[in-house]
Scaffold this active site. Structure first.
Site, PDB file in Angstrom:
ATOM      1  N   LYS A   1       0.849  -1.195   0.000  1.00  0.00           N
ATOM      2  CA  LYS A   1       0.000   0.000   0.000  1.00  0.00           C
ATOM      3  C   LYS A   1       0.880   1.239   0.000  1.00  0.00           C
ATOM      4  O   LYS A   1       2.014   1.190   0.490  1.00  0.00           O
ATOM      5  CB  LYS A   1      -0.850   0.022   1.289  1.00  0.00           C
ATOM      6  CG  LYS A   1      -2.004  -0.935   1.306  1.00  0.00           C
ATOM      7  CD  LYS A   1      -2.814  -0.759   2.581  1.00  0.00           C
ATOM      8  CE  LYS A   1      -3.982  -1.731   2.632  1.00  0.00           C
ATOM      9  NZ  LYS A   1      -5.016  -1.491   1.623  1.00  0.00           N
TER      10      LYS A   1
ATOM     11  N   ASP B   1      -2.821  -7.509  -1.649  1.00  0.00           N
ATOM     12  CA  ASP B   1      -3.552  -6.585  -0.785  1.00  0.00           C
ATOM     13  C   ASP B   1      -5.031  -6.992  -0.660  1.00  0.00           C
ATOM     14  O   ASP B   1      -5.751  -6.473   0.181  1.00  0.00           O
ATOM     15  CB  ASP B   1      -3.424  -5.156  -1.330  1.00  0.00           C
ATOM     16  CG  ASP B   1      -3.815  -4.107  -0.305  1.00  0.00           C
ATOM     17  OD1 ASP B   1      -3.970  -4.460   0.877  1.00  0.00           O
ATOM     18  OD2 ASP B   1      -3.962  -2.930  -0.697  1.00  0.00           O
TER      19      ASP B   1
ATOM     20  N   GLU C   1      -6.224  -9.455   0.744  1.00  0.00           N
ATOM     21  CA  GLU C   1      -5.877 -10.564   1.636  1.00  0.00           C
ATOM     22  C   GLU C   1      -7.025 -10.985   2.545  1.00  0.00           C
ATOM     23  O   GLU C   1      -7.067 -12.125   3.000  1.00  0.00           O
ATOM     24  CB  GLU C   1      -4.653 -10.177   2.487  1.00  0.00           C
ATOM     25  CG  GLU C   1      -4.945  -9.384   3.773  1.00  0.00           C
ATOM     26  CD  GLU C   1      -5.576  -8.024   3.522  1.00  0.00           C
ATOM     27  OE1 GLU C   1      -5.452  -7.512   2.397  1.00  0.00           O
ATOM     28  OE2 GLU C   1      -6.210  -7.478   4.443  1.00  0.00           O
TER      29      GLU C   1
ATOM     30  N   ARG D   1     -10.175 -11.525   1.943  1.00  0.00           N
ATOM     31  CA  ARG D   1     -10.982 -12.609   1.359  1.00  0.00           C
ATOM     32  C   ARG D   1     -10.214 -13.928   1.389  1.00  0.00           C
ATOM     33  O   ARG D   1     -10.819 -14.995   1.482  1.00  0.00           O
ATOM     34  CB  ARG D   1     -11.410 -12.221  -0.055  1.00  0.00           C
ATOM     35  CG  ARG D   1     -10.280 -11.998  -1.019  1.00  0.00           C
ATOM     36  CD  ARG D   1     -10.675 -11.156  -2.233  1.00  0.00           C
ATOM     37  NE  ARG D   1     -10.857  -9.736  -1.880  1.00  0.00           N
ATOM     38  CZ  ARG D   1     -11.208  -8.791  -2.758  1.00  0.00           C
ATOM     39  NH1 ARG D   1     -11.418  -9.102  -4.016  1.00  0.00           N
ATOM     40  NH2 ARG D   1     -11.341  -7.540  -2.366  1.00  0.00           N
TER      41      ARG D   1
HETATM   42  N1  BES Z   1      -8.088  -3.659   4.339  1.00  0.00           N
HETATM   43  C1  BES Z   1      -8.278  -3.298   2.992  1.00  0.00           C
HETATM   44  C2  BES Z   1      -9.597  -2.586   2.761  1.00  0.00           C
HETATM   45  C3  BES Z   1      -9.598  -1.126   3.078  1.00  0.00           C
HETATM   46  C4  BES Z   1      -8.994  -0.212   2.238  1.00  0.00           C
HETATM   47  C5  BES Z   1     -10.235  -0.662   4.189  1.00  0.00           C
HETATM   48  C6  BES Z   1      -9.009   1.121   2.539  1.00  0.00           C
HETATM   49  C7  BES Z   1     -10.268   0.682   4.490  1.00  0.00           C
HETATM   50  C8  BES Z   1      -9.649   1.576   3.663  1.00  0.00           C
HETATM   51  C9  BES Z   1      -8.248  -4.530   2.093  1.00  0.00           C
HETATM   52  O1  BES Z   1      -7.444  -5.562   2.525  1.00  0.00           O
HETATM   53  C10 BES Z   1      -7.732  -4.070   0.778  1.00  0.00           C
HETATM   54  O2  BES Z   1      -6.622  -3.629   0.723  1.00  0.00           O
HETATM   55  N2  BES Z   1      -8.562  -4.175  -0.249  1.00  0.00           N
HETATM   56  C11 BES Z   1      -8.221  -3.722  -1.545  1.00  0.00           C
HETATM   57  C12 BES Z   1      -8.739  -4.734  -2.544  1.00  0.00           C
HETATM   58  C13 BES Z   1      -8.210  -4.554  -3.924  1.00  0.00           C
HETATM   59  C14 BES Z   1      -6.724  -4.841  -3.982  1.00  0.00           C
HETATM   60  C15 BES Z   1      -8.955  -5.459  -4.856  1.00  0.00           C
HETATM   61  C16 BES Z   1      -8.851  -2.358  -1.774  1.00  0.00           C
HETATM   62  O3  BES Z   1      -9.973  -2.131  -1.338  1.00  0.00           O
HETATM   63  O4  BES Z   1      -8.197  -1.515  -2.366  1.00  0.00           O
HETATM   64 ZN    ZN Z   2      -7.171  -5.699   4.590  1.00  0.00          ZN
HETATM   65 ZN    ZN Z   3      -5.428  -5.379   1.905  1.00  0.00          ZN
END
Ligand code: BES
Ligand code: ZN
Ligand code: ZN
Length: 499
Positions: free
Chosen positions: A279, A349, A351, A353
């Site tokens: 990230k 990222d 992760e 799921r």
């Molecule tokens: N923990 C995050 C979701 C998240 C992102 C929560 C921003 C709050 C704020 C999750 O693990 C994630 O990173 N999801 C990605 C998925 C994508 C790579 C398909 C996302 O939402 O960007």
């Molecule tokens: Zn996450």
């Molecule tokens: Zn993530």
């Protein structure tokens, strides 16, 4: 904290401050408002007349007066509650939380609240007591000075004509729920160097012992042996070993349908760096709350143990840290989940799921016939719904509808997004059964849900994406900024509904 219920007049309360719910357009010429106006020597009527106070939702006005006769209080806080027709038991909670935060700042230690409304006394008292407790939670645990240490420590709930037994029940229930919500919020607020998967498991185990839940902690060796290759692929880049926390509530006597078992399953990513799909640095610190789904399960199970419903509940938390490392998973790796399905990891990222895949499959293996999973799963749900509604999806419309209805009663918003084979097609992989992301920028929240759905076999299942609702970016009149403890009240209703 001290709680008391009074079914008669506020005059018996013996507290420093009184707080009363006032509806839009109400006049201080009848009922309890008239009595209170008299107490203030007509000050209240003046404030109404000058239109300084109109009863708008969240509006507050404090009146000071000399204590009179049996009444020790010298302050009256008017709390606006908007239109009387929109007032629910959950609004009574918000009213009390607003009053508590307001009076706490002004050094008040004991207060009486008159929540009003005509809902039943148990529910009203429960909401008021819960909000009294949750409104005083702050995120400043690690400050060594300038901590908010003022607290209102004594609450008297005044509900005219209530049965003393109902007030007592409401108080006990409100305490159980409020303390459990704060338990969850404390977990979510912990920094990730302190709340590792091991620590999360230890805290769950300690809590379980205190409230009489069965607790089993699965190790990485056990999970690997069971074939949880999807979950383990997330943990592999971390020095911290993953833990599967399994909490079991079994009632003394069950009244639910035979063979039915509800499982609550939570995403417990104690920190989400994104892994090799790292990230951006800015805002990454927020990812300590990525265990909020797991924290919610632990808090809900705590409350359930104390409330003792007559149906069994299984709580499962996949506690894992997502880190980049020489051993970490790469985009394009293929892994196998415990149900045998092969997964192409295209983004490390995504992760949440991956760990939930094995956690829901495990829940079903343990006999779950209904599964509700909760997770801070996607940024996309924040784009879609902001902070006001939790995204909900599922394979059983009855279960989804029931959760939405429980949420309405609890004062928590859920908004359904669609699932279906057309969406499931979007996660078909070229080289494995499925991939862990869908097409870029399209239906991100639904992609997370259809992925998890692949690991549910026969159970009725609903997925709650709490990414937008588990953390308040700014405080509310009844709640500090930070972790919200969202969904706990809704889940308790869901459990108690099936008794
Ligand atoms: N923990 C995050 C979701 C998240 C992102 C929560 C921003 C709050 C704020 C999750 O693990 C994630 O990173 N999801 C990605 C998925 C994508 C790579 C398909 C996302 O939402 O960007
Ligand atoms: Zn996450
Ligand atoms: Zn993530």
């Amino acid at each position: 904290m001290k709680f008391q219920g009074i079914s008669g007049n506020f005059a018996e309360a013996g507290v420093e401050a009184l707080a009363v719910a006032v509806f839009k357009g109400e006049k201080p010429s009848a009922g309890v408002l008239k009595d209170l106006d008299k107490l203030t020597g007509g000050l209240m009527a003046e404030v109404f007349k000058a239109e300084e106070f109109k009863g708008d939702s969240g509006q507050t006005v404090l009146l000071r007066f000399a204590p009179k006769g049996a009444v020790k209080a010298s302050r009256l806080l008017l709390v606006g509650c908007g239109d009387a027709k929109d007032y629910k038991t959950s609004s009574a909670g918000n009213m009390c939380g607003t009053a508590t935060r307001y009076l706490r700042k002004r050094n008040v230690k004991s207060m009486a609240v008159m929540p009003r409304g005509d809902a039943d006394a148990v529910a009203t008292t429960q909401n008021v007591v819960q909000a009294f407790i949750t409104s005083q939670f702050e995120i400043d645990k690690y400050k060594t000075k300038d901590k908010i240490d003022k607290a209102v420590t004594s609450l008297t709930v005044c509900i005219d004509g209530a049965k003393p037994g109902d007030l007592k029940t409401g108080i006990a229930r409100g305490e159980a729920i409020g303390d459990s919500m704060n338990f969850t919020r404390d977990l979510a607020n912990e920094p990730p160097n302190i709340l590792t998967p091991t620590e999360m498991a230890n805290r769950a185990a300690k809590m379980a012992k205190e409230v009489g839940l069965k607790c089993e902690i699965l190790t990485e060796a056990q999970m690997t042996k069971m074939g949880m290759g999807s979950l383990m692929s997330v943990s592999i880049g971390s020095e911290q070993p993953a833990k599967m926390i399994v909490l079991r509530y079994t009632p003394a006597k069950s009244t639910g349908k035979k063979g039915e078992l509800l499982a609550l399953v939570g995403k417990g990513i104690t920190f989400d760096t994104g892994g090799i799909s790292l990230k951006p640095g800015e805002g990454m610190d927020a990812m300590k709350y990525d265990m909020s789904g797991g924290g919610t399960v632990i808090g809900a199970m705590r409350a359930i143990a104390l409330l003792k419903p007559s149906v069994p509940v299984l709580g499962i938390v996949a506690a894992v840290e997502n880190m980049p490392d020489g051993k970490a998973s790469r985009p394009s790796d293929v892994v196998h989940a415990m149900n045998g399905k092969s997964i192409e990891i295209l983004n490390t990222d995504a992760e949440g799921r991956l760990i939930l895949a094995d956690a829901v499959a495990y829940a079903e293996k343990q006999g779950a016939t209904r599964i509700v999973d909760m997770a801070t799963l996607t940024g996309a749900v924040i784009v879609a719904l902001g902070g006001h509604n939790t995204g909900i999806m599922g394979n059983d419309q009855g279960l989804v509808k029931e959760i939405i209805a429980c949420g309405k009663e609890a004062g928590e918003g859920f908004w359904q997004l669609p699932l279906g084979p057309e969406y499931s097609k979007d996660i078909r992989s070229d080289i494995a059964d499925i991939k862990n992301i869908g097409p870029r920028g399209k239906a991100g929240t639904i992609m997370g849900a259809v992925f998890i759905q692949e690991f549910v076999d026969k159970a009725k299942w609903a997925h709650l994406d709490i990414a937008g609702t588990a953390w308040l970016d700014s405080g509310k009149p009844h709640m500090a900024k930070g972790p919200s403890g969202v969904a706990i009240r809704t889940l308790i209703k869901l459990v108690e509904n099936s008794q």
